[in-house]
Design a protein around this motif. Sequence first.
Motif, PDB file in Angstrom:
ATOM      1  N   LYS A   6       0.809  -1.224   0.000  1.00 14.73           N
ATOM      2  CA  LYS A   6       0.000   0.000   0.000  1.00 14.73           C
ATOM      3  C   LYS A   6       0.840   1.270   0.000  1.00 14.73           C
ATOM      4  O   LYS A   6       0.384   2.305  -0.440  1.00 14.73           O
ATOM      5  CB  LYS A   6      -0.987  -0.001   1.159  1.00 14.73           C
ATOM      6  CG  LYS A   6      -0.370   0.054   2.531  1.00 14.73           C
ATOM      7  CD  LYS A   6      -1.441   0.027   3.600  1.00 14.73           C
ATOM      8  CE  LYS A   6      -0.818   0.020   4.981  1.00 14.73           C
ATOM      9  NZ  LYS A   6      -1.823  -0.049   6.020  1.00 14.73           N
ATOM     10  N   THR A  10       1.481   3.654  -7.189  1.00 17.17           N
ATOM     11  CA  THR A  10       0.334   3.040  -7.835  1.00 17.17           C
ATOM     12  C   THR A  10       0.682   2.746  -9.287  1.00 17.17           C
ATOM     13  O   THR A  10       1.151   3.635 -10.006  1.00 17.17           O
ATOM     14  CB  THR A  10      -0.891   3.978  -7.767  1.00 17.17           C
ATOM     15  OG1 THR A  10      -1.176   4.251  -6.396  1.00 17.17           O
ATOM     16  CG2 THR A  10      -2.092   3.348  -8.432  1.00 17.17           C
ATOM     17  N   ARG A  73      -8.103  -6.779 -11.784  1.00 14.47           N
ATOM     18  CA  ARG A  73      -7.538  -5.812 -10.830  1.00 14.47           C
ATOM     19  C   ARG A  73      -8.563  -5.558  -9.734  1.00 14.47           C
ATOM     20  O   ARG A  73      -9.737  -5.360 -10.015  1.00 14.47           O
ATOM     21  CB  ARG A  73      -7.210  -4.507 -11.546  1.00 14.47           C
ATOM     22  CG  ARG A  73      -6.615  -3.465 -10.621  1.00 14.47           C
ATOM     23  CD  ARG A  73      -6.320  -2.163 -11.336  1.00 14.47           C
ATOM     24  NE  ARG A  73      -5.415  -1.368 -10.511  1.00 14.47           N
ATOM     25  CZ  ARG A  73      -4.498  -0.553 -11.010  1.00 14.47           C
ATOM     26  NH1 ARG A  73      -4.357  -0.415 -12.304  1.00 14.47           N
ATOM     27  NH2 ARG A  73      -3.716   0.122 -10.202  1.00 14.47           N
ATOM     28  N   HIS A  74      -8.091  -5.552  -8.494  1.00 16.08           N
ATOM     29  CA  HIS A  74      -8.964  -5.283  -7.358  1.00 16.08           C
ATOM     30  C   HIS A  74      -8.397  -4.133  -6.544  1.00 16.08           C
ATOM     31  O   HIS A  74      -7.202  -4.053  -6.332  1.00 16.08           O
ATOM     32  CB  HIS A  74      -9.045  -6.509  -6.450  1.00 16.08           C
ATOM     33  CG  HIS A  74     -10.089  -7.484  -6.856  1.00 16.08           C
ATOM     34  ND1 HIS A  74     -10.647  -8.366  -5.980  1.00 16.08           N
ATOM     35  CD2 HIS A  74     -10.697  -7.718  -8.045  1.00 16.08           C
ATOM     36  CE1 HIS A  74     -11.535  -9.102  -6.606  1.00 16.08           C
ATOM     37  NE2 HIS A  74     -11.578  -8.743  -7.851  1.00 16.08           N
ATOM     38  N   SER A  75      -9.268  -3.280  -6.095  1.00 16.49           N
ATOM     39  CA  SER A  75      -8.883  -2.188  -5.201  1.00 16.49           C
ATOM     40  C   SER A  75      -9.759  -2.210  -3.960  1.00 16.49           C
ATOM     41  O   SER A  75     -10.020  -1.180  -3.351  1.00 16.49           O
ATOM     42  CB  SER A  75      -9.011  -0.842  -5.924  1.00 16.49           C
ATOM     43  OG  SER A  75      -8.153  -0.800  -7.032  1.00 16.49           O
ATOM     44  N   HIS A  79      -4.455  -2.020  -0.545  1.00 11.06           N
ATOM     45  CA  HIS A  79      -3.396  -2.159  -1.542  1.00 11.06           C
ATOM     46  C   HIS A  79      -3.988  -2.682  -2.843  1.00 11.06           C
ATOM     47  O   HIS A  79      -4.972  -3.412  -2.845  1.00 11.06           O
ATOM     48  CB  HIS A  79      -2.308  -3.112  -1.029  1.00 11.06           C
ATOM     49  CG  HIS A  79      -2.839  -4.486  -0.752  1.00 11.06           C
ATOM     50  ND1 HIS A  79      -3.480  -4.796   0.426  1.00 11.06           N
ATOM     51  CD2 HIS A  79      -2.845  -5.610  -1.498  1.00 11.06           C
ATOM     52  CE1 HIS A  79      -3.850  -6.065   0.395  1.00 11.06           C
ATOM     53  NE2 HIS A  79      -3.491  -6.588  -0.759  1.00 11.06           N
ATOM     54  N   ASP A  80      -3.399  -2.247  -3.938  1.00 15.16           N
ATOM     55  CA  ASP A  80      -3.779  -2.758  -5.251  1.00 15.16           C
ATOM     56  C   ASP A  80      -3.344  -4.208  -5.371  1.00 15.16           C
ATOM     57  O   ASP A  80      -2.268  -4.579  -4.911  1.00 15.16           O
ATOM     58  CB  ASP A  80      -3.057  -1.951  -6.342  1.00 15.16           C
ATOM     59  CG  ASP A  80      -3.996  -1.112  -7.165  1.00 15.16           C
ATOM     60  OD1 ASP A  80      -5.225  -1.228  -6.985  1.00 15.16           O
ATOM     61  OD2 ASP A  80      -3.502  -0.340  -7.999  1.00 15.16           O
TER      62      ASP A  80
END
Length: 156
Positions: A6, A10, A73-75, A79-80
């Motif tokens: 995190k 990004t 992709r998950h947010s 954290h990505d």
Amino acid sequence: MLSVPKNDRTLNDDELANLSQRHLASVIVLSRLQGDESQVKQPEKRISDTKLNQLVNKFIELELPAYDFFIARHSDKEHDHTHIVASRVNNLDGKSIRTWNNYAHSEHSARLLEREFQLTPVPNSWESKQKAMTRNQLERVESDGTSRRRNNAPSY
């Protein structure tokens, strides 16, 4: 699953997709190696980073299209991260990817990608003399800040 710390930069969608695709390709390439080059836990024996990157680039260009996979992709966490879902079977020749030593291959690939994408380096579990946490342990830490580790191994 691949996670970016995190506190790290990004990654944009293209960077995260590229990183995830390279990870999948690297794990497949590593699973095919035999002899000393396949010994990812032994730096003096394992394949060189340069040679592995060459094999990964060639694999992505020539063979990756023969595999069914998707990257999401998950947010939803702090954290990505991405989830990679892939078939083990090559659609052209019907051969299956060997999954023995998959965790070691995945950790080794992640360390290479950290350097390539200039992300925060994390030691491999075998270098830190600790087992990596399981997914359930990681989720427990994220939800309530506690971890019950197997074999009384220290957490990190």
